[in-house]
Design an enzyme around this catalytic site. Structure first.
Site, short mmCIF file in Angstrom:
data_model
loop_
_atom_site.label_atom_id
_atom_site.label_comp_id
_atom_site.label_asym_id
_atom_site.label_seq_id
_atom_site.Cartn_x
_atom_site.Cartn_y
_atom_site.Cartn_z
N SER A 1 42.44 49.59 34.28
CA SER A 1 43.83 49.98 34.46
C SER A 1 43.92 50.99 35.60
O SER A 1 42.93 51.65 35.91
CB SER A 1 44.38 50.60 33.19
OG SER A 1 43.85 51.90 33.04
N LYS A 2 45.10 51.08 36.17
CA LYS A 2 45.30 52.01 37.29
C LYS A 2 44.89 53.42 36.87
O LYS A 2 44.21 54.13 37.59
CB LYS A 2 46.77 52.02 37.70
CG LYS A 2 47.13 50.97 38.70
CD LYS A 2 47.99 51.59 39.83
CE LYS A 2 48.19 50.61 40.95
NZ LYS A 2 49.35 49.75 40.75
N ARG A 3 45.30 53.79 35.67
CA ARG A 3 45.04 55.15 35.19
C ARG A 3 43.53 55.43 35.15
O ARG A 3 43.06 56.44 35.63
CB ARG A 3 45.63 55.32 33.79
CG ARG A 3 45.46 56.70 33.21
CD ARG A 3 45.88 56.70 31.74
NE ARG A 3 45.05 55.84 30.92
CZ ARG A 3 43.84 56.15 30.46
NH1 ARG A 3 43.31 57.30 30.76
NH2 ARG A 3 43.14 55.30 29.72
#
Ligand code: GLU
Length: 475
Positions: free
Chosen positions: A245-247
């Site tokens: 995920s981007k996070r």
């Protein structure tokens, strides 16, 4: 020939977990072989590259304990933006030898070629229009420089030290651009020139660069340079196997530091992302250097687990030497307290108790902050539950007993508790929780006797008195 590896970040942001792992693998490999580990800033994207990012990358590497070497005779880390002459030289050499040619096709023309090829079901590459035009440097039209890929050239193959035998059929590649119309080098040329000049023996980098390798190998071939060995490190994925995920992908080394992870734990976590040595989970930097090898790097993507990092952090919080632990803890304490606390003996004893029950330095600082406060702030729920009117009398008796103790140690404190419990027919849990809230503000702390002992008699009594006032006021 000695081992030389490099880490070549584009300084367009912080050092993220994937980059840090690549740097660590390259470093551990070089150090294992007694070789050199170099850095290079790939800052050709002038818009996005900043000196702050360079500093952030260096700070993160330093925090992790990943040290680097400079090139002999150089006093700084090379930047691609400062090496354009070298790239220009290589491109001129390729032109001179007929391995490259000038091309005046415009972007629109090339795009139209690609469209046509796609429509006709061919490889959407450059159609070699300018290949035999003999365009010279005096051309009035702007030109780029393209590599001439010889017809019938041998396939590009290499034995990737992680991905295994790799390669492509040359017909899949078109005559790609190596220098733009403004003379600036295309990334592949810059990387090849740099790796060659820096004497890099092993290019260890992320899997996303695997598809660049054939083009770079063609450049080595055309320049008649011995290519380095390549090792492409698998991607990172979520525990579910999905794309990171981007996070998570954006998780920087600094963010781990700020969340209270120790550098030892983060380093250990990073090396285990894709590399293993038997079932060893805990590895010091020295052990990493001793044991790291590319054979131990798996081919499948590595799963990023925050839980794993937390678990490792707990192991290190338990075992780090006290002075190092305190040095790591200090900024978190300062953030909690807004001041630099004096690390006295009582506090050192508290830290020893908190080692066992803290997941992060941030948590440890939070659990320890009661030690310094003048006025304990009660957690509302804990105060409601444990600082009850019926406990006023036993707490008063306990204070009196504390006052009279000949010694202030866990045995004496236990005895004082037992006496009060007997007298009031109470269970230890009830009274201990009330005392815990009174002296720490929270219902969670290390053992109550140890906590009282390290806090000292005077402060313990003052806090009990304040809790009694609180009970009266709330009644
Ligand atoms: N500059 C590239 C990156 O930051 C690295 C390319 C390479 O290692 O060859 O991903």
């Amino acid at each position: 020939m000695g081992v030389v590896t490099r880490y070549a970040p584009s300084p367009t942001g912080a050092l993220h977990i994937g980059g840090a792992r690549t740097a660590l693998f390259s470093w551990a490999f070089a150090r294992h072989h007694g070789g050199r580990f170099l850095l290079r800033f790939e800052d050709t994207d002038r818009e996005r590259s900043t000196s702050e990012s360079e500093a952030a990358v260096l700070e993160a590497l330093d925090w992790l304990g990943i040290d680097y070497d400079l090139l002999p005779g150089s006093d700084g880390i090379p930047r691609q933006s400062e090496r354009s002459e070298k790239y220009h030289g290589a491109s001129a050499r390729l032109l001179d030898r007929g391995h490259a040619y000038r091309c005046t096709c415009t972007l629109e023309q090339v795009e139209a070629m690609r469209e046509r090829a796609r429509a006709e079901g061919r490889n959407p590459g450059y159609d070699r229009s300018c290949r035999n035009k003999g365009i010279g440097p005096e051309s009035p039209e702007p030109f780029c420089v393209r590599l001439r890929i010889p017809d019938g050239a041998d396939p590009v193959r290499w034995d990737d030290l992680i991905a295994g035998p790799s390669g492509i059929d040359i017909s899949q590649l078109d005559d790609f651009v190596i220098a733009r119309a403004d003379g600036s080098a295309i990334y592949h040329l810059a990387v090849v020139v740099d790796d060659h000049e820096m004497g890099v023996s092993h290019v260890i980098r992320g899997r996303e660069h695997l598809s660049s390798t054939p083009r770079q190998l063609l450049l080595y071939r055309a320049l008649e340079w011995e290519p380095p060995l390549f090792a492409h490190v698998p991607l990172l994925v979520e525990p579910s196997g999905k794309k990171l995920s981007k996070r998570m992908a954006a998780a920087s080394v600094q963010s781990y530091r700020d969340r209270g992870f120790t550098p030892e734990a983060v380093l250990n976590y990073l090396i285990r992302l894709g590399w293993g040595h038997g079932d060893r989970e805990i590895l010091s930097a020295t052990e990493m250097i001793e044991l790291f090898d590319l054979e131990g790097v798996g081919r499948s993507p590595s799963q990023v687990h925050d839980d794993k990092l937390t678990w490792l952090n707990q192991q290190y919080l338990r075992t780090l030497p006290a002075d190092r632990l305190l040095a790591y803890l200090r900024p978190f304490l300062e953030a909690q307290l807004g001041a630099t606390p004096e690390l006295d003996e009582g506090f050192l004893a508290l830290v020893e108790l908190l080692r066992e029950r803290s997941k992060t330095l941030e948590e440890m600082a939070r659990l320890a902050s009661f030690y310094w406060v003048d006025q304990v702030e009660y957690e509302a729920k804990a105060a409601r539950k444990f600082l009850k009117p019926e406990l006023a009398a036993p707490l008063t008796d306990l204070s009196d007993a504390f006052n009279e103790l000949a010694r202030w140690d866990t045995d004496a404190l236990r005895q004082a508790f037992d006496d009060v419990l007997d007298e009031h027919g109470l269970k230890l849990g009830t009274l201990a929780q009330a005392v815990r809230v009174a002296i720490t503000g929270s219902s969670a702390s290390p053992g109550i006797f140890e906590t009282l002992e390290l806090l000292g008699r005077e402060r313990s009594l003052a806090r009990l008195a304040a809790a009694l006032e609180h009970i009266q006021a709330a009644d």
